[in-house]
Design an enzyme around this catalytic site. Structure first.
Site, PDB file in Angstrom:
ATOM      1  N   ASN A  57     -22.143 -12.609  99.134  1.00  0.00           N
ATOM      2  CA  ASN A  57     -20.692 -12.744  99.096  1.00  0.00           C
ATOM      3  C   ASN A  57     -20.067 -12.840 100.489  1.00  0.00           C
ATOM      4  OD1 ASN A  57     -17.845 -12.252  97.921  1.00  0.00           O
ATOM      5  ND2 ASN A  57     -18.126 -10.500  99.300  1.00  0.00           N
ATOM      6  N   ILE A 106      -7.865 -16.580  94.728  1.00  0.00           N
ATOM      7  CA  ILE A 106      -8.008 -15.232  94.177  1.00  0.00           C
ATOM      8  C   ILE A 106      -7.083 -14.290  94.941  1.00  0.00           C
ATOM      9  CG2 ILE A 106      -9.633 -13.378  93.669  1.00  0.00           C
ATOM     10  CD1 ILE A 106     -10.105 -16.071  92.160  1.00  0.00           C
ATOM     11  N   ALA A 153     -17.359 -27.677 104.052  1.00  0.00           N
ATOM     12  CA  ALA A 153     -18.747 -28.089 104.250  1.00  0.00           C
ATOM     13  C   ALA A 153     -19.703 -26.911 104.110  1.00  0.00           C
ATOM     14  CB  ALA A 153     -18.905 -28.727 105.625  1.00  0.00           C
ATOM     15  N   SER A 197     -16.887 -21.529  96.821  1.00  0.00           N
ATOM     16  CA  SER A 197     -15.436 -21.733  96.774  1.00  0.00           C
ATOM     17  C   SER A 197     -15.142 -23.084  96.149  1.00  0.00           C
ATOM     18  CB  SER A 197     -14.852 -21.686  98.188  1.00  0.00           C
ATOM     19  OG  SER A 197     -13.522 -22.169  98.208  1.00  0.00           O
ATOM     20  N   LYS A 211     -19.287 -24.203 102.311  1.00  0.00           N
ATOM     21  CA  LYS A 211     -19.386 -23.794 100.912  1.00  0.00           C
ATOM     22  C   LYS A 211     -20.107 -24.856 100.071  1.00  0.00           C
ATOM     23  CE  LYS A 211     -17.495 -19.752 101.146  1.00  0.00           C
ATOM     24  NZ  LYS A 211     -18.304 -18.534 100.890  1.00  0.00           N
ATOM     25  N   ASP A 231     -24.997  -7.462 110.299  1.00  0.00           N
ATOM     26  CA  ASP A 231     -24.439  -8.802 110.418  1.00  0.00           C
ATOM     27  C   ASP A 231     -25.427  -9.729 109.729  1.00  0.00           C
ATOM     28  OD1 ASP A 231     -23.628 -11.339 111.122  1.00  0.00           O
ATOM     29  OD2 ASP A 231     -23.263 -10.874 113.226  1.00  0.00           O
ATOM     30  N   GLY A 283     -21.025  -8.217 102.209  1.00  0.00           N
ATOM     31  CA  GLY A 283     -19.570  -8.267 102.343  1.00  0.00           C
ATOM     32  C   GLY A 283     -18.870  -7.496 101.247  1.00  0.00           C
ATOM     33  N   ALA A 284     -19.356  -6.270 100.970  1.00  0.00           N
ATOM     34  CA  ALA A 284     -18.884  -5.522  99.800  1.00  0.00           C
ATOM     35  C   ALA A 284     -17.891  -4.423 100.144  1.00  0.00           C
ATOM     36  CB  ALA A 284     -20.077  -4.916  99.052  1.00  0.00           C
ATOM     37  N   TYR A 344     -14.989 -25.167 106.620  1.00  0.00           N
ATOM     38  CA  TYR A 344     -15.132 -24.221 105.507  1.00  0.00           C
ATOM     39  C   TYR A 344     -15.649 -24.931 104.260  1.00  0.00           C
ATOM     40  CZ  TYR A 344     -13.833 -20.736 101.987  1.00  0.00           C
ATOM     41  OH  TYR A 344     -13.859 -19.840 100.946  1.00  0.00           O
TER      42      TYR A 344
END
Length: 241
Positions: free
Chosen positions: A91, A189, A158, A143, A160, A64, A13-14, A156
């Protein structure tokens, strides 16, 4: 100073945001960088350009990371073009806002697959080379929602929380093999995931965090050979642990 010269890093995910900042920061520390993306080819190419401008090798690799076949092909491509991966930053993820009463099984499954299963798949794929080398650094981006419940949704939070637990489980099993596994846990962020910047008023520090500050923590977590199974919290003093 942290020096990753001669090392190959993969950041999932860069193409933008925290992932791009991490790729550039790792290049500044000397690493060659594989830039993973799923759909944003032009953005990934820009990340590659920024890494190459620092004198490091870089490639963009479409995959993916929630699909095992894609992950296997990605790792093979990186190994062939840049060498075995020594530094992994997981990430990639998504934060689809869904209210408790509207959450569906499909929402739950999709979030778990993208945010948690991907960490498992990519980590499993890089471990053989790390184990053979007797050295590896894995940093998983989680997160603050894993600890506070957050505002995105229970799915979300759960997912993380699962990243945090999975990281500690890997760390406990790999600690004697020269491989460390740590977590960087950002909260609020300044990225396009936070369209309403007024939320900064609720942060004791009075501002949103930056992607560069996240990247600094990621490089630190990867560069400290004595730290493993730990979570670095980035939240502007919103809470302490």
């Amino acid at each position: 100073m942290i020096d990753f010269s001669g090392r190959t890093a993969l950041v999932t995910g860069a193409s933008r945001g925290i992932g791009r900042a991490a790729a550039v920061a790792l290049a500044e520390a000397g690493a060659d960088v594989a830039v993973n993306y799923r759909t944003r080819a032009e953005d990934a190419a820009e990340t590659v350009r920024q890494v190459e401008a620092l004198g490091r090798r870089a490639i963009a690799v479409q995959a993916d990371v929630a699909r095992g076949d894609d992950v296997g092909a990605m790792i093979a491509t990186v190994r062939d073009r840049l060498g075995a991966i020594g530094v992994l930053v997981n990430n990639a993820g998504q934060a689809k806002r869904v209210a408790l009463e509207d959450l569906t099984e499909t929402d739950w499954d999709e979030t778990m697959t993208v945010n948690l299963k991907s960490v498992f798949l990519v980590t499993q794929a890089v471990l053989p080379d790390m184990r053979a080398a007797g050295w590896g650094r894995i940093v998983n981006v989680s997160s603050g929602a894993a600890k506070t419940g957050g505002s995105v949704g229970i799915h979300y939070s759960a997912s993380k929380g699962g990243v945090d637990a999975l990281s500690r489980a890997y760390a406990s099993r790999l600690v004697k093999e020269g491989i460390t596994v740590n977590v960087v846990s950002p909260t609020l962020i300044d990225t396009d995931m936070i369209p309403d910047k007024s939320v900064a008023a609720g942060i004791p520090m009075g501002r949103l965090g930056t992607t560069e500050e996240c990247a600094d923590a990621i490089v630190h977590a990867a560069g400290n050979g004595y730290m493993t199974g730990q979570t670095i919290l980035l939240n502007g003093g919103r809470y302490f642990t």
